[in-house]
Write a protein that holds these residues in place. Structure first.
Motif, PDB file in Angstrom:
ATOM      1  N   ALA A  21      -2.349   7.544   0.003  1.00 17.65           N
ATOM      2  CA  ALA A  21      -0.937   7.716   0.365  1.00 17.65           C
ATOM      3  C   ALA A  21      -0.236   6.361   0.402  1.00 17.65           C
ATOM      4  O   ALA A  21       0.896   6.225  -0.092  1.00 17.65           O
ATOM      5  N   GLU A  22      -0.886   5.335   0.953  1.00 21.43           N
ATOM      6  CA  GLU A  22      -0.306   3.987   0.964  1.00 21.43           C
ATOM      7  C   GLU A  22      -0.101   3.487  -0.470  1.00 21.43           C
ATOM      8  O   GLU A  22       0.933   2.899  -0.785  1.00 21.43           O
ATOM      9  N   ALA A  23      -1.076   3.705  -1.335  1.00 20.17           N
ATOM     10  CA  ALA A  23      -0.952   3.270  -2.735  1.00 20.17           C
ATOM     11  C   ALA A  23       0.209   3.996  -3.424  1.00 20.17           C
ATOM     12  O   ALA A  23       0.981   3.376  -4.170  1.00 20.17           O
ATOM     13  N   ARG A  24       0.363   5.299  -3.174  1.00 20.25           N
ATOM     14  CA  ARG A  24       1.482   6.054  -3.752  1.00 20.25           C
ATOM     15  C   ARG A  24       2.817   5.535  -3.235  1.00 20.25           C
ATOM     16  O   ARG A  24       3.788   5.430  -3.983  1.00 20.25           O
ATOM     17  N   ARG A  25       2.864   5.177  -1.954  1.00 17.22           N
ATOM     18  CA  ARG A  25       4.089   4.649  -1.361  1.00 17.22           C
ATOM     19  C   ARG A  25       4.486   3.333  -2.026  1.00 17.22           C
ATOM     20  O   ARG A  25       5.648   3.140  -2.407  1.00 17.22           O
ATOM     21  N   MET A  26       3.537   2.432  -2.193  1.00 19.45           N
ATOM     22  CA  MET A  26       3.830   1.140  -2.821  1.00 19.45           C
ATOM     23  C   MET A  26       4.260   1.331  -4.277  1.00 19.45           C
ATOM     24  O   MET A  26       5.199   0.694  -4.741  1.00 19.45           O
ATOM     25  N   GLN A  27       3.586   2.214  -4.979  1.00 21.51           N
ATOM     26  CA  GLN A  27       3.939   2.450  -6.383  1.00 21.51           C
ATOM     27  C   GLN A  27       5.322   3.070  -6.499  1.00 21.51           C
ATOM     28  O   GLN A  27       6.095   2.719  -7.388  1.00 21.51           O
ATOM     29  N   ALA A  28       5.659   3.975  -5.604  1.00 19.08           N
ATOM     30  CA  ALA A  28       6.992   4.589  -5.623  1.00 19.08           C
ATOM     31  C   ALA A  28       8.072   3.533  -5.386  1.00 19.08           C
ATOM     32  O   ALA A  28       9.121   3.550  -6.050  1.00 19.08           O
ATOM     33  N   LEU A  29       7.826   2.586  -4.476  1.00 16.14           N
ATOM     34  CA  LEU A  29       8.786   1.506  -4.249  1.00 16.14           C
ATOM     35  C   LEU A  29       8.942   0.636  -5.497  1.00 16.14           C
ATOM     36  O   LEU A  29      10.055   0.283  -5.881  1.00 16.14           O
ATOM     37  N   GLU A  77      -2.943  -5.331   0.960  1.00 14.38           N
ATOM     38  CA  GLU A  77      -4.353  -5.157   1.299  1.00 14.38           C
ATOM     39  C   GLU A  77      -4.449  -4.451   2.646  1.00 14.38           C
ATOM     40  O   GLU A  77      -3.934  -4.945   3.655  1.00 14.38           O
ATOM     41  N   LEU A  78      -5.075  -3.296   2.639  1.00 15.21           N
ATOM     42  CA  LEU A  78      -5.272  -2.547   3.886  1.00 15.21           C
ATOM     43  C   LEU A  78      -6.573  -3.031   4.510  1.00 15.21           C
ATOM     44  O   LEU A  78      -7.634  -2.908   3.921  1.00 15.21           O
ATOM     45  N   GLU A  79      -6.467  -3.593   5.701  1.00 12.64           N
ATOM     46  CA  GLU A  79      -7.629  -4.218   6.332  1.00 12.64           C
ATOM     47  C   GLU A  79      -8.366  -3.292   7.286  1.00 12.64           C
ATOM     48  O   GLU A  79      -9.576  -3.340   7.392  1.00 12.64           O
ATOM     49  N   ARG A  80      -7.618  -2.463   8.011  1.00 14.72           N
ATOM     50  CA  ARG A  80      -8.256  -1.598   9.004  1.00 14.72           C
ATOM     51  C   ARG A  80      -7.501  -0.293   9.115  1.00 14.72           C
ATOM     52  O   ARG A  80      -6.268  -0.288   9.193  1.00 14.72           O
ATOM     53  N   VAL A  81      -8.234   0.807   9.125  1.00 17.04           N
ATOM     54  CA  VAL A  81      -7.664   2.140   9.294  1.00 17.04           C
ATOM     55  C   VAL A  81      -8.296   2.743  10.544  1.00 17.04           C
ATOM     56  O   VAL A  81      -9.511   2.817  10.655  1.00 17.04           O
ATOM     57  N   VAL A  82      -7.441   3.152  11.484  1.00 12.77           N
ATOM     58  CA  VAL A  82      -7.918   3.765  12.724  1.00 12.77           C
ATOM     59  C   VAL A  82      -7.355   5.177  12.797  1.00 12.77           C
ATOM     60  O   VAL A  82      -6.137   5.364  12.808  1.00 12.77           O
ATOM     61  N   LEU A  83      -8.234   6.152  12.823  1.00 11.12           N
ATOM     62  CA  LEU A  83      -7.830   7.548  12.947  1.00 11.12           C
ATOM     63  C   LEU A  83      -7.768   7.915  14.422  1.00 11.12           C
ATOM     64  O   LEU A  83      -8.664   7.559  15.193  1.00 11.12           O
ATOM     65  N   ALA A  84      -6.700   8.614  14.813  1.00 14.86           N
ATOM     66  CA  ALA A  84      -6.523   9.009  16.209  1.00 14.86           C
ATOM     67  C   ALA A  84      -5.902  10.397  16.228  1.00 14.86           C
ATOM     68  O   ALA A  84      -4.684  10.541  16.148  1.00 14.86           O
ATOM     69  N   GLY A  85      -6.741  11.409  16.305  1.00 14.37           N
ATOM     70  CA  GLY A  85      -6.238  12.776  16.283  1.00 14.37           C
ATOM     71  C   GLY A  85      -5.524  13.060  14.981  1.00 14.37           C
ATOM     72  O   GLY A  85      -6.050  12.833  13.909  1.00 14.37           O
TER      73      GLY A  85
END
Length: 134
Positions: A21-29, A77-85
């Motif tokens: 989703a982040e990659a799609r967001r950057m590409q759309a921009l 560069e995505l360094e850390r992904v934290v899932l919370a619910g």
């Protein structure tokens, strides 16, 4: 075992879907595909720019449509992904070339993204970028 979104019990499927989703967001921009970009954003979006200006979804889309803000190059560069619910927090680093209010700028920033997962899939709820210390 996978849930309906293909997530594995260890969360790696959800993390992969967030990175996508982040990659799609950057590409759309970069492509100026504002329909795709808008589709990835929650209506409650708060987008904080590195210069301290804050936009909601509508005002950000207006700035992008008018050319007030235009992205020419993005390295995120995505360094850390934290899932919370049903939400996720992502920290990263971004270098970008943009035009902002007629001025070419090079950005070197740290970023924080907050995504929520409604029925329709991941939506960007907040994005905050801060200039790196020199």
């Amino acid at each position: 075992m996978h849930d309906q979104a293909g997530a594995r019990p260890d969360g790696s499927g959800l993390e992969a879907s967030l990175r996508a989703a982040e990659a799609r967001r950057m590409q759309a921009l970069l492509d100026g595909d504002l329909d795709a970009f808008a589709g990835l954003c929650d209506d409650r979006l708060v987008y904080t720019h590195s210069v301290g200006r804050r936009d909601g979804k509508d005002s950000l889309l207006d700035a992008l449509r008018s050319g007030t803000v235009k992205y020419h190059r993005i390295e995120h560069e995505l360094e850390r992904v934290v899932l919370a619910g049903g939400a996720a927090w992502i920290s990263g680093a971004m270098r970008a070339g943009i035009t902002s209010r007629g001025q070419l700028r090079e950005l070197d920033t740290l970023t924080t993204s907050v995504w929520v997962r409604p029925e329709a899939g991941w939506k960007l709820l907040a994005f905050h970028t801060t200039a790196r210390a020199a």
